[in-house]
Design an enzyme around this catalytic site. Structure first.
Site, PDB file in Angstrom:
ATOM      1  N   CYS A 114       0.820  -1.224   0.000  1.00  0.00           N
ATOM      2  CA  CYS A 114       0.000   0.000   0.000  1.00  0.00           C
ATOM      3  C   CYS A 114       0.847   1.264   0.000  1.00  0.00           C
ATOM      4  O   CYS A 114       0.394   2.314  -0.457  1.00  0.00           O
ATOM      5  CB  CYS A 114      -0.923   0.015   1.209  1.00  0.00           C
ATOM      6  SG  CYS A 114      -1.974  -1.430   1.277  1.00  0.00           S
ATOM      7  N   HIS A 260      -3.839   6.910   1.203  1.00  0.00           N
ATOM      8  CA  HIS A 260      -4.100   5.605   0.614  1.00  0.00           C
ATOM      9  C   HIS A 260      -5.522   5.217   0.988  1.00  0.00           C
ATOM     10  O   HIS A 260      -5.918   5.336   2.156  1.00  0.00           O
ATOM     11  CB  HIS A 260      -3.081   4.593   1.165  1.00  0.00           C
ATOM     12  CG  HIS A 260      -3.529   3.174   1.026  1.00  0.00           C
ATOM     13  ND1 HIS A 260      -3.965   2.649  -0.172  1.00  0.00           N
ATOM     14  CD2 HIS A 260      -3.621   2.163   1.934  1.00  0.00           C
ATOM     15  CE1 HIS A 260      -4.301   1.378   0.007  1.00  0.00           C
ATOM     16  NE2 HIS A 260      -4.112   1.071   1.273  1.00  0.00           N
ATOM     17  N   ASN A 290     -10.278  -0.986  -1.981  1.00  0.00           N
ATOM     18  CA  ASN A 290      -8.860  -0.732  -1.688  1.00  0.00           C
ATOM     19  C   ASN A 290      -8.034  -1.315  -2.836  1.00  0.00           C
ATOM     20  O   ASN A 290      -7.985  -2.526  -3.018  1.00  0.00           O
ATOM     21  CB  ASN A 290      -8.537  -1.407  -0.348  1.00  0.00           C
ATOM     22  CG  ASN A 290      -7.096  -1.243   0.081  1.00  0.00           C
ATOM     23  OD1 ASN A 290      -6.201  -1.097  -0.739  1.00  0.00           O
ATOM     24  ND2 ASN A 290      -6.872  -1.297   1.384  1.00  0.00           N
TER      25      ASN A 290
HETATM   26  N1  ACO Z   1     -19.262  -9.561   6.187  1.00  0.00           N
HETATM   27  C1  ACO Z   1     -19.944  -9.827   7.304  1.00  0.00           C
HETATM   28  N2  ACO Z   1     -19.349 -10.110   8.478  1.00  0.00           N
HETATM   29  C2  ACO Z   1     -18.013 -10.097   8.494  1.00  0.00           C
HETATM   30  C3  ACO Z   1     -17.259  -9.812   7.353  1.00  0.00           C
HETATM   31  C4  ACO Z   1     -17.918  -9.539   6.164  1.00  0.00           C
HETATM   32  N3  ACO Z   1     -17.269  -9.249   5.036  1.00  0.00           N
HETATM   33  N4  ACO Z   1     -15.948  -9.881   7.694  1.00  0.00           N
HETATM   34  C5  ACO Z   1     -15.903 -10.189   8.991  1.00  0.00           C
HETATM   35  N5  ACO Z   1     -17.127 -10.345   9.487  1.00  0.00           N
HETATM   36  C6  ACO Z   1     -17.531 -10.690  10.831  1.00  0.00           C
HETATM   37  C7  ACO Z   1     -16.432 -11.389  11.577  1.00  0.00           C
HETATM   38  O1  ACO Z   1     -16.423 -12.748  11.277  1.00  0.00           O
HETATM   39  C8  ACO Z   1     -16.808 -11.111  13.020  1.00  0.00           C
HETATM   40  O2  ACO Z   1     -17.857 -11.979  13.378  1.00  0.00           O
HETATM   41  P1  ACO Z   1     -17.968 -12.598  14.880  1.00  0.00           P
HETATM   42  O3  ACO Z   1     -18.112 -11.402  15.760  1.00  0.00           O
HETATM   43  O4  ACO Z   1     -19.170 -13.456  14.791  1.00  0.00           O
HETATM   44  O5  ACO Z   1     -16.686 -13.305  15.081  1.00  0.00           O
HETATM   45  C9  ACO Z   1     -17.371  -9.718  12.924  1.00  0.00           C
HETATM   46  O6  ACO Z   1     -17.774  -9.510  11.576  1.00  0.00           O
HETATM   47  C10 ACO Z   1     -16.362  -8.671  13.271  1.00  0.00           C
HETATM   48  O7  ACO Z   1     -16.969  -7.406  13.184  1.00  0.00           O
HETATM   49  P2  ACO Z   1     -16.604  -6.288  14.247  1.00  0.00           P
HETATM   50  O8  ACO Z   1     -17.099  -6.669  15.590  1.00  0.00           O
HETATM   51  O9  ACO Z   1     -17.002  -4.973  13.699  1.00  0.00           O
HETATM   52  O10 ACO Z   1     -15.009  -6.465  14.272  1.00  0.00           O
HETATM   53  P3  ACO Z   1     -13.883  -5.544  14.569  1.00  0.00           P
HETATM   54  O11 ACO Z   1     -14.309  -4.411  15.446  1.00  0.00           O
HETATM   55  O12 ACO Z   1     -12.778  -6.420  15.020  1.00  0.00           O
HETATM   56  O13 ACO Z   1     -13.518  -4.923  13.146  1.00  0.00           O
HETATM   57  C11 ACO Z   1     -12.576  -4.847  10.998  1.00  0.00           C
HETATM   58  C12 ACO Z   1     -13.012  -5.738  12.118  1.00  0.00           C
HETATM   59  C13 ACO Z   1     -13.804  -4.172  10.406  1.00  0.00           C
HETATM   60  C14 ACO Z   1     -11.890  -5.648   9.925  1.00  0.00           C
HETATM   61  C15 ACO Z   1     -11.644  -3.766  11.571  1.00  0.00           C
HETATM   62  O14 ACO Z   1     -10.596  -4.391  12.236  1.00  0.00           O
HETATM   63  C16 ACO Z   1     -11.106  -2.870  10.521  1.00  0.00           C
HETATM   64  O15 ACO Z   1     -11.789  -2.016   9.998  1.00  0.00           O
HETATM   65  N6  ACO Z   1      -9.808  -3.019  10.250  1.00  0.00           N
HETATM   66  C17 ACO Z   1      -9.130  -2.279   9.231  1.00  0.00           C
HETATM   67  C18 ACO Z   1      -8.734  -3.229   8.203  1.00  0.00           C
HETATM   68  C19 ACO Z   1      -8.591  -2.543   6.892  1.00  0.00           C
HETATM   69  O16 ACO Z   1      -9.385  -1.735   6.482  1.00  0.00           O
HETATM   70  N7  ACO Z   1      -7.561  -2.849   6.213  1.00  0.00           N
HETATM   71  C20 ACO Z   1      -7.322  -2.235   4.955  1.00  0.00           C
HETATM   72  C21 ACO Z   1      -6.521  -3.140   4.124  1.00  0.00           C
HETATM   73  S1  ACO Z   1      -4.871  -3.109   4.574  1.00  0.00           S
HETATM   74  C22 ACO Z   1      -4.318  -1.610   4.086  1.00  0.00           C
HETATM   75  O17 ACO Z   1      -4.632  -1.127   3.046  1.00  0.00           O
HETATM   76  C23 ACO Z   1      -3.431  -0.927   4.996  1.00  0.00           C
END
Ligand code: ACO
Length: 333
Positions: A114, A260, A290
């Site tokens: 990224c 980004h 992304n």
């Molecule tokens: N659809 C539906 N549910 C989903 C999906 C999806 N696509 N993906 C994950 N889930 C579920 C998980 O399995 C989990 O379920 P569970 O609670 O039953 O185990 C739940 O959703 C998690 O949701 P949240 O409680 O909102 O989780 P958290 O607060 O940990 O957030 C998240 C997770 C959204 C990924 C957060 O960590 C985040 O936004 N991280 C940033 C990651 C990112 O954007 N990276 C960018 C790419 S890397 C880069 O470019 C730098």
């Protein structure tokens, strides 16, 4: 008179196939609401079968060349940034070079995910300012849709990523008017490699590809989402502050911040942390997802085409990604 590096052309290309969150609902266990709420993404582009990263890079390059109003034969060096090259080796730089008919100019591949565009920009800036090259094509592109885990285990990542390419042309510019790249700052913390990575294939395994590794889904990218979120929202504002201070500028001097496009929640947190109004932050992740290394040059090209940038404006770029790596750049447009 000192020379600076000026971006004289921008271009981007995304594949025509739009994949909405509702389309993803049909192939995996997710919802439009979950994706929008967690990432701000509404749709992204996916390539048709057989289209490769170098194809998107080539199309983006053509558009940047046209925008710079140069003949492609004037390009004397190519830098390409991607995490999804057509092949494990060689990189896509040489493929783009051959497609453009630019044999035998040099072609360098940068692998900083990224942060790849800003890392590559910093390399190009050194070459231009030292007079080594006069017209550099910097292209960043990704095809990620073909290697995502669309099962529950991988859905956190599968909904985020899209395909696309962006490019710029860089040339020397006598800096009496103050225009050009003012600074680039690069950072890394290699202790976080497993927090955002594609673990396999790896020469550690012999043979490199086994049924066990495929079954264990080791060939899909993985991330520790919470850790990525925490670090991205800390490191990007920090990199921007360091860059502003280096140039004797303040947040108020920024005409446009182009982060980004990792996740819109991350971009909003970065803006909040820097106390910069969202109107001054480029955000197009809703339409493209992304696109990793390509996200900044795509956003930059859109900003130029939408007249959100005028000559003399201070533009700040920042990125964070796998490695971890992060970076910032300040340009006077
Ligand atoms: N659809 C539906 N549910 C989903 C999906 C999806 N696509 N993906 C994950 N889930 C579920 C998980 O399995 C989990 O379920 P569970 O609670 O039953 O185990 C739940 O959703 C998690 O949701 P949240 O409680 O909102 O989780 P958290 O607060 O940990 O957030 C998240 C997770 C959204 C990924 C957060 O960590 C985040 O936004 N991280 C940033 C990651 C990112 O954007 N990276 C960018 C790419 S890397 C880069 O470019 C730098």
């Amino acid at each position: 008179m000192s020379m600076r590096t000026l971006i004289t052309g921008t271009g981007h290309f995304v594949p025509p196939r739009v994949v909405t969150n509702f389309d993803l609902e049909k192939v995996m266990n997710t919802s439009d609401e979950w994706i929008r709420q967690r990432s701000g993404i509404v749709e992204r582009r996916h390539v048709e079968e057989g289209v490769m990263t170098s194809d998107l890079a080539y199309e983006a390059a053509l558009r940047a060349i046209e925008s710079a109003r140069i003949d492609r034969s004037e390009i004397d060096f190519i830098i390409a940034a991607t995490l999804s090259p057509d092949h494990y080796f060689p990189g896509i730089g040489v493929i783009v070079q051959a497609k453009l008919g630019l044999v035998p100019i040099g072609a360098l591949d940068v692998r900083n995910q990224c942060s790849g565009f800003i890392y590559a920009l910093s390399v190009a800036d050194q070459y231009i300012r030292t007079g080594v090259y006069k017209k550099i094509l910097l292209v960043a592109a990704e095809v990620q849709s073909t290697n995502l885990d669309y099962s529950d285990e991988g859905r956190e990542m599968a909904v985020l990523f899209g395909d696309g390419g962006g490019a710029v042309i860089l040339e020397p510019h006598d800096s009496t008017d103050g225009r050009g790249i003012l600074s680039t700052h690069l950072f890394a913390d290699g202790r976080h490699v497993p927090d955002l990575w594609l673990e396999k294939p790896s020469p550690k395994d012999k043979p490199t590809v086994t049924e066990e590794l495929v079954k264990a889904k080791k060939f899909f990218p993985r991330m520790d989402g919470r850790n990525v979120f925490k670090n991205a929202t800390e490191k990007m504002p920090k990199a921007v502050r360091i860059a502003l201070e280096h140039n004797g500028l303040t947040v108020d001097d920024i005409a446009l911040l182009i982060p980004h496009q990792a996740n819109d929640r991350i971009s909003q947190m970065v803006a909040h942390n820097l106390k910069i109004p969202l109107e001054k932050v480029m955000r197009n992740i809703d339409r493209y997802g992304n696109t990793t290394a390509a996200s900044i040059p795509i956003a930059l090209d859109e900003a130029v085409k939408e007249d959100r940038i005028k000559p003399g404006d201070i533009i700040v770029l920042t990125a964070f990604g796998s490695g971890y790596t992060w970076a910032s750049a300040v340009l006077r447009w």
